[in-house]
Motif scaffolding. Sequence first.
Motif, PDB file in Angstrom:
ATOM      1  N   SER A 116      29.766  78.407  65.312  1.00  0.00           N
ATOM      2  CA  SER A 116      31.794  79.154  64.781  1.00  0.00           C
ATOM      3  C   SER A 116      31.155  79.813  63.678  1.00  0.00           C
ATOM      4  CB  SER A 116      31.478  77.109  64.320  1.00  0.00           C
ATOM      5  OG  SER A 116      30.320  77.367  63.415  1.00  0.00           O
ATOM      6  N   SER A 117      30.018  79.937  63.111  1.00  0.00           N
ATOM      7  CA  SER A 117      30.852  81.006  62.235  1.00  0.00           C
ATOM      8  C   SER A 117      30.542  82.642  62.439  1.00  0.00           C
ATOM      9  CB  SER A 117      29.265  80.978  61.530  1.00  0.00           C
ATOM     10  OG  SER A 117      27.640  81.277  61.742  1.00  0.00           O
ATOM     11  N   LEU A 118      30.117  82.718  63.539  1.00  0.00           N
ATOM     12  CA  LEU A 118      30.774  83.886  63.807  1.00  0.00           C
ATOM     13  C   LEU A 118      32.651  83.903  64.616  1.00  0.00           C
ATOM     14  CD1 LEU A 118      27.198  84.829  66.414  1.00  0.00           C
ATOM     15  CD2 LEU A 118      28.255  85.120  63.485  1.00  0.00           C
ATOM     16  N   ALA A 119      33.003  82.898  64.618  1.00  0.00           N
ATOM     17  CA  ALA A 119      34.179  82.701  65.509  1.00  0.00           C
ATOM     18  C   ALA A 119      34.993  83.480  64.212  1.00  0.00           C
ATOM     19  CB  ALA A 119      34.690  81.331  66.009  1.00  0.00           C
ATOM     20  N   PRO A 120      35.847  83.362  65.223  1.00  0.00           N
ATOM     21  CA  PRO A 120      36.969  84.433  64.353  1.00  0.00           C
ATOM     22  C   PRO A 120      37.704  82.737  63.033  1.00  0.00           C
ATOM     23  CG  PRO A 120      37.917  84.492  66.390  1.00  0.00           C
ATOM     24  CD  PRO A 120      37.210  82.640  66.372  1.00  0.00           C
ATOM     25  N   ALA A 121      38.014  83.545  61.587  1.00  0.00           N
ATOM     26  CA  ALA A 121      38.487  82.747  60.797  1.00  0.00           C
ATOM     27  C   ALA A 121      39.938  81.560  61.017  1.00  0.00           C
ATOM     28  CB  ALA A 121      39.340  83.697  59.466  1.00  0.00           C
ATOM     29  N   ALA A 144      53.356  74.856  72.225  1.00  0.00           N
ATOM     30  CA  ALA A 144      52.436  73.961  71.653  1.00  0.00           C
ATOM     31  C   ALA A 144      51.184  73.918  72.061  1.00  0.00           C
ATOM     32  CB  ALA A 144      53.373  72.956  71.228  1.00  0.00           C
ATOM     33  N   LYS A 145      51.646  74.186  73.819  1.00  0.00           N
ATOM     34  CA  LYS A 145      49.824  73.606  74.260  1.00  0.00           C
ATOM     35  C   LYS A 145      49.810  74.992  74.037  1.00  0.00           C
ATOM     36  CE  LYS A 145      53.155  70.934  77.788  1.00  0.00           C
ATOM     37  NZ  LYS A 145      53.092  70.840  79.342  1.00  0.00           N
ATOM     38  N   THR A 146      49.790  76.376  74.442  1.00  0.00           N
ATOM     39  CA  THR A 146      49.075  77.516  74.518  1.00  0.00           C
ATOM     40  C   THR A 146      48.022  77.059  72.780  1.00  0.00           C
ATOM     41  OG1 THR A 146      50.710  78.844  75.599  1.00  0.00           O
ATOM     42  CG2 THR A 146      49.294  79.486  74.314  1.00  0.00           C
ATOM     43  N   TYR A 147      48.770  76.812  71.776  1.00  0.00           N
ATOM     44  CA  TYR A 147      47.793  77.057  70.796  1.00  0.00           C
ATOM     45  C   TYR A 147      46.975  75.631  70.780  1.00  0.00           C
ATOM     46  CZ  TYR A 147      47.791  76.705  65.973  1.00  0.00           C
ATOM     47  OH  TYR A 147      46.589  76.248  64.355  1.00  0.00           O
ATOM     48  N   ALA A 148      47.609  75.046  71.140  1.00  0.00           N
ATOM     49  CA  ALA A 148      46.490  73.512  71.542  1.00  0.00           C
ATOM     50  C   ALA A 148      45.289  74.001  72.092  1.00  0.00           C
ATOM     51  CB  ALA A 148      47.221  72.522  71.984  1.00  0.00           C
ATOM     52  N   ALA A 149      45.738  74.758  73.194  1.00  0.00           N
ATOM     53  CA  ALA A 149      44.271  75.219  74.165  1.00  0.00           C
ATOM     54  C   ALA A 149      43.634  76.177  73.907  1.00  0.00           C
ATOM     55  CB  ALA A 149      45.405  75.739  75.915  1.00  0.00           C
ATOM     56  N   GLU A 150      43.981  76.866  72.810  1.00  0.00           N
ATOM     57  CA  GLU A 150      43.215  77.890  72.064  1.00  0.00           C
ATOM     58  C   GLU A 150      42.752  78.013  70.959  1.00  0.00           C
ATOM     59  OE1 GLU A 150      46.272  80.744  70.201  1.00  0.00           O
ATOM     60  OE2 GLU A 150      46.560  81.952  71.825  1.00  0.00           O
TER      61      GLU A 150
END
Length: 385
Positions: free
Chosen positions: A16-21, A293-299
């Motif tokens: 998670s520390s390597l994931a996007p901010a 909303a659905k796309t954002y939630a999935a991301e």
Amino acid sequence: MLIIRRIILALILVFSSLAPAWATPLLVVDRATLQVLYAEDAGQPWHPASLTKLMTAYVAFEQIANGTVTLDTPVTISRNAFNQAPSKSGLQVDSSVSLNDALYILIVKSANDIAVAIAETIGGSEAGFVAMMNDVASRMGLTATHFVNPHGLHDPGQVSSARDMAVLSLYIEQSFPQYMPMFTTGVVRLGKARLKSNNGLLEGFAGTTGMKTGYICASGLNIVATADRNGRQLLVVVLGGSSSRERDQRAAQLLLDAEAGRLQPNGQTVLTLPNAVGTAPVDMRPLICGKDAKTYAAEQQAAFPMGLKDQPSYLTEKIALHEYTAIDLGRVRTGIALPRPRPPHLPMFSAPAPVESAAIGDILRPGVSPGGSDIPIPQPRPADL
């Protein structure tokens, strides 16, 4: 299994520390020292949603201290209060509860009708109370904060920041510690209703002491969470979550990181942390309630899966929620004229002429001879033996 679980959690923390901010405001504060342990966009203006009710409660606490109201002051649901959008208490128009009970309902259930009723009770009107809220915000130095209503339902002018919400929460705890049990309460019982908090940390993360959640489309899902764990007194603010799962899990992760020493002071205190004054608040509606909303939630689920089905969770403890029972004092009608005093009695008949040495029957039943009636004459009450 416990060892495997800990390994999985450790790996998630590394990756998670390597994931996007994280794209929305985050703030971690050591409550004992006021030092900032982590801050990301903490001064960005944001719609506070029901975090607003932290200020509604603070103003009430201050007015109780000033003696203008007491915890026993009745708070009545006006038609204006009743007409507010959910979340609501379920009380009917003209129903009343004590201010103490109203504050529990405000904080635990986040009831918008109660917020307005408290405002009208203390401020004389909703607008009068909002002026008091903004006065307190000015005195506290909440430079990104402006209130338009006491509940947090959307208004473009209702703005705060993660930094300001943290400062407000610290003021509540330091100035009015006697009311902190309200924030640790998870359920309020009101009649047959069971009004439950939306703060998932209260029942899944040991040491949680409060404080408040909030949600509108324009803000996403917000939380101010406080916890006392292993000698650490911590506060976390998460704004703009895409779901309650994500919001609560993010807050728990930050608390664990701070507790374990993975988050260190950055040289600032929460009081010196700057706000981005003059910057427009972020509007999350397209991502939270709009077509994206659905796309954002999935991301967001892909980026941060903690708490999803078959995924590890930071909220693993089973904690019995503190419960409080509020009392509906019933309906109180106002504006109704009270009955006028009964006029003095005027006798319709003239008093009988005095009778010398009248018999007892004549006195008790005028015109009826003691010997001419089958109704027995009352006998004197026997003396006590």
